[in-house]
Design a protein around this motif. Structure first.
Motif, short mmCIF file in Angstrom:
data_model
loop_
_atom_site.label_atom_id
_atom_site.label_comp_id
_atom_site.label_asym_id
_atom_site.label_seq_id
_atom_site.Cartn_x
_atom_site.Cartn_y
_atom_site.Cartn_z
N ALA A 105 0.59 -1.20 0.28
CA ALA A 105 0.01 -0.11 -0.12
C ALA A 105 0.89 1.32 0.10
O ALA A 105 1.89 1.34 0.63
CB ALA A 105 -0.84 -0.04 1.11
N VAL A 106 0.46 2.31 -0.84
CA VAL A 106 1.01 3.45 -0.75
C VAL A 106 1.40 4.26 0.42
O VAL A 106 2.47 4.60 0.86
CB VAL A 106 0.62 4.32 -2.01
CG1 VAL A 106 1.16 5.75 -1.91
CG2 VAL A 106 0.41 3.78 -3.16
N ASP A 107 0.02 4.23 1.36
CA ASP A 107 0.07 4.77 2.58
C ASP A 107 0.95 4.34 3.58
O ASP A 107 1.77 4.97 4.47
CB ASP A 107 -1.17 4.77 3.19
CG ASP A 107 -2.10 5.78 2.40
OD1 ASP A 107 -1.62 7.04 1.92
OD2 ASP A 107 -3.41 5.53 2.57
N VAL A 108 1.42 3.04 3.48
CA VAL A 108 2.23 2.22 4.46
C VAL A 108 3.61 2.86 4.11
O VAL A 108 4.44 3.07 4.94
CB VAL A 108 2.19 0.93 4.22
CG1 VAL A 108 3.22 0.08 5.08
CG2 VAL A 108 0.71 0.25 4.91
N LEU A 109 4.01 2.72 2.73
CA LEU A 109 5.38 3.19 2.42
C LEU A 109 5.59 4.72 3.03
O LEU A 109 6.65 5.10 3.67
CB LEU A 109 5.57 3.31 1.04
CG LEU A 109 6.79 3.61 0.49
CD1 LEU A 109 8.20 3.14 1.01
CD2 LEU A 109 6.92 3.68 -1.07
N PHE A 110 4.64 5.71 2.65
CA PHE A 110 4.71 6.69 3.00
C PHE A 110 4.88 7.01 4.51
O PHE A 110 5.75 7.91 4.75
CB PHE A 110 3.84 7.95 2.54
CG PHE A 110 3.86 8.07 0.79
CD1 PHE A 110 4.63 7.31 0.10
CD2 PHE A 110 3.20 9.64 0.40
CE1 PHE A 110 4.60 7.50 -1.31
CE2 PHE A 110 3.58 9.66 -1.02
CZ PHE A 110 4.16 8.80 -1.90
N ARG A 111 3.95 6.50 5.35
CA ARG A 111 4.07 6.72 6.69
C ARG A 111 5.18 6.27 7.24
O ARG A 111 5.81 6.77 8.10
CB ARG A 111 2.73 6.03 7.26
CG ARG A 111 2.55 6.49 8.69
CD ARG A 111 1.36 5.74 9.04
NE ARG A 111 -0.05 6.17 8.38
CZ ARG A 111 -0.66 5.28 7.51
NH1 ARG A 111 -0.29 4.04 7.55
NH2 ARG A 111 -1.80 5.62 6.98
N SER A 112 5.63 5.00 6.71
CA SER A 112 6.93 4.53 7.47
C SER A 112 8.20 5.44 7.17
O SER A 112 9.23 5.71 7.82
CB SER A 112 7.38 3.19 6.84
OG SER A 112 7.53 3.11 5.32
N ALA A 113 8.17 5.99 5.74
CA ALA A 113 9.18 6.91 5.29
C ALA A 113 9.07 8.33 6.34
O ALA A 113 10.27 8.81 6.84
CB ALA A 113 9.07 7.38 4.02
N ALA A 114 7.87 8.77 6.67
CA ALA A 114 7.79 9.70 7.52
C ALA A 114 8.24 9.74 9.11
O ALA A 114 9.04 10.41 9.54
CB ALA A 114 6.16 10.09 7.66
N ARG A 115 8.08 8.28 9.35
CA ARG A 115 8.60 7.96 10.63
C ARG A 115 10.09 7.87 10.70
O ARG A 115 10.85 8.49 11.62
CB ARG A 115 7.98 6.58 11.19
CG ARG A 115 8.50 6.27 12.44
CD ARG A 115 8.46 4.65 12.73
NE ARG A 115 9.03 3.62 11.70
CZ ARG A 115 8.69 2.39 11.92
NH1 ARG A 115 8.30 1.84 12.79
NH2 ARG A 115 9.68 1.75 11.10
N SER A 116 10.73 7.14 9.81
CA SER A 116 12.12 7.00 9.55
C SER A 116 12.77 8.01 9.37
O SER A 116 14.00 8.38 9.64
CB SER A 116 12.53 5.63 8.98
OG SER A 116 11.86 4.49 9.93
#
Length: 342
Positions: A105-116
């Protein structure tokens, strides 16, 4: 403290193969950032996307592998049935709950990039239907990242870029052919990260859910407040989450839905229920017809009359459902006129 951006995360869906190919075609061989890309895909099919992109790109293109380092000057592509998650400077491929019905999912990638990565990250939303990527864009920008949406008029399917701009707040939009030059300018900028907020507990919890981290599931609280809606994936209660001006939904086991995706899934569920109802009415009509004929053969006039009435009611109702399904008009506005025809 001043840094430079070094991570580009890209999300696409319908029409995304062409957009991704055109994007990587424009990236120079000395591109200074790592590129991670998610394209929605069926879970069971082998993805040909790395090979397609490799033929167009001066950068090495590889399918994602769990534990790989995130290296500048490479393009890493999500694989079927696994989320693509940024964990520090490495990649993880959990098989966590679907978001908007998708894994990856796109949102999972973006959210994890935001976190890290936070302010080191640039999010790019390309062609696609509905509003996937919008929640991820909200999360990325909350952590100081910057957002780009393909110019909607340039996209085969403009809905994802439109939502990234209007709801996600992406700061930039450009035709896909111009995005490589825009990325070059953004990566060359020095970014002052003083005052950038750390990852919120909500963000940490949601990424942990994607990673199937037991601690994220064992807590008493769930992100959000009860919405009164049910999850289309597991039929559990959905909790409403308000973040960055966007309301979205997540259930107890982690399935997540943006507004457009939830509405579309509910429409599909409604159509499925109508087909089941149509089947039941057709079976009732057939049974009533057979029982009525048998009653007539035995001289049971009263029973025959009753079964004929049931047959007529079932066939009329079935005809109504067939008209609604054929026309695709399942809204409340369409029902009164249809009901009045019987």
């Amino acid at each position: 403290m001043v840094i430079r951006r070094d991570l580009v995360v890209v999300g696409a869906s319908a029409g995304g193969v062409e957009a991704l190919r055109d994007l990587v075609r424009g990236l120079p061989a000395d591109f200074p950032a790592a590129v991670l890309a998610v394209l929605h895909m069926p879970p069971s099919a082998r993805s040909q996307l790395p090979e397609i992109l490799a033929r167009a790109s001066d950068l090495p293109v590889r399918p994602a592998r769990h534990g790989d380092l995130i290296e500048p000057g490479t393009v890493t592509v999500a694989v079927p049935d696994r989320h693509l998650v940024v964990v520090g400077r490495r990649i993880a491929l959990p098989r966590g709950p679907r978001e908007n019905g998708h894994r990856p999912a796109v949102d999972v990638l973006f959210r994890s990039a935001a976190r890290s990565a936070g302010p080191r990250a640039v999010g790019v939303v390309l062609s696609g239907a509905l509003d996937d990527g919008t929640a991820g864009m909200v999360a990325l920008r909350a952590r100081g990242g910057v957002g780009i949406a393909q110019f909607p008029g340039d996209a085969l399917y403009p809905s994802m870029p439109l939502h990234a701009l209007e709801v996600g707040g992406a700061e930039h939009t450009a035709p896909v052919a111009e995005i490589p030059a825009l990325l070059g300018r953004l990566l060359a900028e020095e970014v002052d990260v003083t005052g950038v907020e750390p990852a919120s507990e909500l963000m940490k919890t949601e990424v942990a859910m994607a990673e199937l981290d037991g601690d994220a599931y064992d807590g008493e609280d769930r992100p959000g407040t009860p919405s009164g809606f049910g999850c289309p994936s597991c039929h559990g209660a959905l909790f409403a989450i308000d973040e960055g001006g966007m309301q979205r939904y997540r259930c107890r086991v982690g399935h997540a839905w943006s507004p457009e995706a939830l509405a579309e899934e509910q429409a599909q569920a409604l159509e499925g229920a109508l087909w089941m109802a149509l089947r039941g009415l057709e079976e009732r009509a057939a049974l009533s017809l057979a029982m009525g004929r048998r009653a007539e053969e035995r001289g049971h006039a009263h029973s025959a009359l009753r079964f004929r009435a049931r047959h007529r009611e079932a066939t009329d109702a079935a005809a109504l459902l067939r008209r609604l399904l054929h026309r695709g008009e399942l809204s409340a506005e369409a029902l009164p006129d249809e009901l009045g025809e019987g």
